[in-house]
Design a protein around this motif. Structure first.
Motif, short mmCIF file in Angstrom:
data_model
loop_
_atom_site.label_atom_id
_atom_site.label_comp_id
_atom_site.label_asym_id
_atom_site.label_seq_id
_atom_site.Cartn_x
_atom_site.Cartn_y
_atom_site.Cartn_z
N ASN A 88 1.73 8.65 8.38
CA ASN A 88 0.48 8.10 7.85
C ASN A 88 -0.76 8.86 8.32
N THR A 120 0.86 -1.19 0.00
CA THR A 120 0.00 0.00 0.00
C THR A 120 0.90 1.24 0.00
N GLY A 121 0.33 2.41 0.15
CA GLY A 121 1.11 3.64 0.12
C GLY A 121 1.10 4.24 -1.28
N SER A 122 1.62 5.44 -1.38
CA SER A 122 1.57 6.16 -2.66
C SER A 122 2.59 5.62 -3.67
N SER A 123 3.73 5.12 -3.19
CA SER A 123 4.83 4.82 -4.10
C SER A 123 4.47 3.85 -5.23
N TYR A 152 -6.00 -1.58 5.26
CA TYR A 152 -5.32 -1.99 4.04
C TYR A 152 -6.17 -2.98 3.24
N GLY A 183 7.33 -0.20 -0.88
CA GLY A 183 7.68 1.20 -0.70
C GLY A 183 8.71 1.25 0.42
N LEU A 184 9.13 2.45 0.77
CA LEU A 184 10.12 2.63 1.83
C LEU A 184 9.66 3.76 2.73
N ASP A 238 0.92 -5.92 4.80
CA ASP A 238 0.64 -5.55 6.17
C ASP A 238 -0.80 -5.09 6.33
N HIS A 257 11.69 2.04 7.09
CA HIS A 257 10.89 0.82 7.28
C HIS A 257 10.46 0.21 5.94
N ALA A 272 7.34 -2.50 4.69
CA ALA A 272 6.06 -2.90 5.28
C ALA A 272 5.94 -2.13 6.60
N PHE A 273 5.66 -2.82 7.73
CA PHE A 273 5.68 -2.13 9.01
C PHE A 273 6.82 -2.66 9.87
N LYS A 306 12.24 11.14 0.45
CA LYS A 306 12.69 9.75 0.65
C LYS A 306 14.21 9.60 0.42
N ARG A 351 -1.74 11.54 7.35
CA ARG A 351 -2.42 12.18 6.22
C ARG A 351 -3.62 11.38 5.75
C1 GLP Z 1 3.28 2.57 5.05
C2 GLP Z 1 3.21 1.12 4.60
C3 GLP Z 1 4.46 0.71 3.87
C4 GLP Z 1 4.80 1.76 2.83
C5 GLP Z 1 5.13 3.05 3.51
C6 GLP Z 1 5.54 4.16 2.55
O1 GLP Z 1 3.79 2.73 6.32
N1 GLP Z 1 2.96 0.20 5.64
O2 GLP Z 1 4.28 -0.56 3.28
O3 GLP Z 1 5.90 1.32 2.07
O4 GLP Z 1 3.98 3.46 4.22
O5 GLP Z 1 4.41 4.74 1.99
P1 GLP Z 1 4.40 5.74 0.80
O6 GLP Z 1 4.73 4.96 -0.42
O7 GLP Z 1 3.03 6.32 0.77
O8 GLP Z 1 5.43 6.77 1.11
#
Ligand code: GLP
Length: 261
Positions: free
Chosen positions: A165, A36-39, A80, A132-133, A67, A138, A140-141, A203, A167
């Motif tokens: 998160n 999940t997440g924007s990336s 999620y 994503g990162l 996660d 981190h 995932a979590f 990032k 937001r």
């Molecule tokens: C959350 C998710 C991660 C995700 C991270 C980055 O915490 N659990 O899996 O990689 O956010 O999110 P984004 O891609 O929105 O920056």
């Protein structure tokens, strides 16, 4: 590891989609690991376009999420389960029976975590896992300090992750759950291929630590360096703090499809 620096989200999404389609074509019952997440969103958008316009059929694909928050009411739009449904399952026309998100509503979350790990083990790892990162490194979590040998389990979220998160929860970090079920670092690394996406200068520091710093639980993303088939898709902002030698070795644009890491 192969790093690609892509100039725009559309190019990034199209290239990521190529990698996903190729990885899923190697077996009759492939397992796709989604984040999940924007990336990763540009990758899902590009895949959805292929499903709609080119007849790409992913209905046989099994999907496993990284996660899930604990403590949200059933059907909460930021769970999620709902996010994966909205951003992945529906647009990619996946079979809902083949989409697995950790069961946050189970009476025993630790047992739910073990069951989720078993989905990954049964396939001997995802065929490709998107990642994503987090700003704190981190994946995932798996927050800083997570054992690099960890499997899927219940974890506590750090203050910085709840802040990042917020937001999605009306801007209020206190509204973000403080626990989650997450695939462990070792569970993630069991994938045959990993596809890490990070964009934006926010990032850049985490990207540099994860890809060019020491491999340490202080930065769970650094464990990705140990994976033999890691592809990283960055934009120039996210690549900005990589050491010169690493950035110089990165491919500008998609490059050739063959021979990547
Ligand atoms: C959350 C998710 C991660 C995700 C991270 C980055 O915490 N659990 O899996 O990689 O956010 O999110 P984004 O891609 O929105 O920056």
């Amino acid at each position: 590891m192969k790093i690609h620096v892509l100039s725009d989200q559309q190019q990034l999404g199209a290239f990521g989609a190529d990698l996903v389609v190729e990885a899923l074509s190697t077996r009759p019952d492939p397992l796709l690991g989604v984040a999940t997440g924007s990336s990763p969103e540009p990758v899902y958008t590009a895949l959805a376009r292929r499903v709609e316009q080119e007849g790409l059929d992913l209905s046989h694909v099994e999907v496993v999420a990284l996660d899930e928050y604990l403590g949200l009411p059933p059907g909460h739009p930021e769970s999620y389960a709902q996010v994966v449904d909205r951003t992945v399952r529906v647009p990619l026309r996946l079979d809902p029976r083949r989409v697995r998100v950790p069961d946050a509503l189970a009476p025993d979350p630790q047992a739910a975590a073990r069951a989720h790990d078993e989905v990954v083990r049964t396939h001997a790892g995802a065929d490709i896992q998107l990642l994503g990162l987090g700003h704190n490194g981190h994946i995932a979590f798996n927050e800083p300090g997570a054992p690099l040998t960890s499997r899927t389990r219940v974890v506590e979220l750090s203050a910085s992750t709840r802040q990042a998160n917020a937001r999605f929860f009306g801007g209020d970090p206190a509204a973000v759950p403080d626990r989650a079920i997450t695939q462990g670092v070792a569970t993630i690394l069991s994938a045959r291929r990993l596809l890490l996406v990070a964009t934006g200068s926010g990032k850049a520091r985490a990207v540099a630590s994860a890809l060019a710093g020491p491999v340490t639980p202080d930065c769970p993303g650094s464990a990705l360096q140990r994976h033999p088939h890691l592809t990283v898709l960055l934009d120039p902002g996210a690549a900005a703090r990589l050491p010169d030698a690493v950035r110089d070795a990165a491919v500008r644009g998609p490059g050739a499809l063959t021979g990547r890491g």
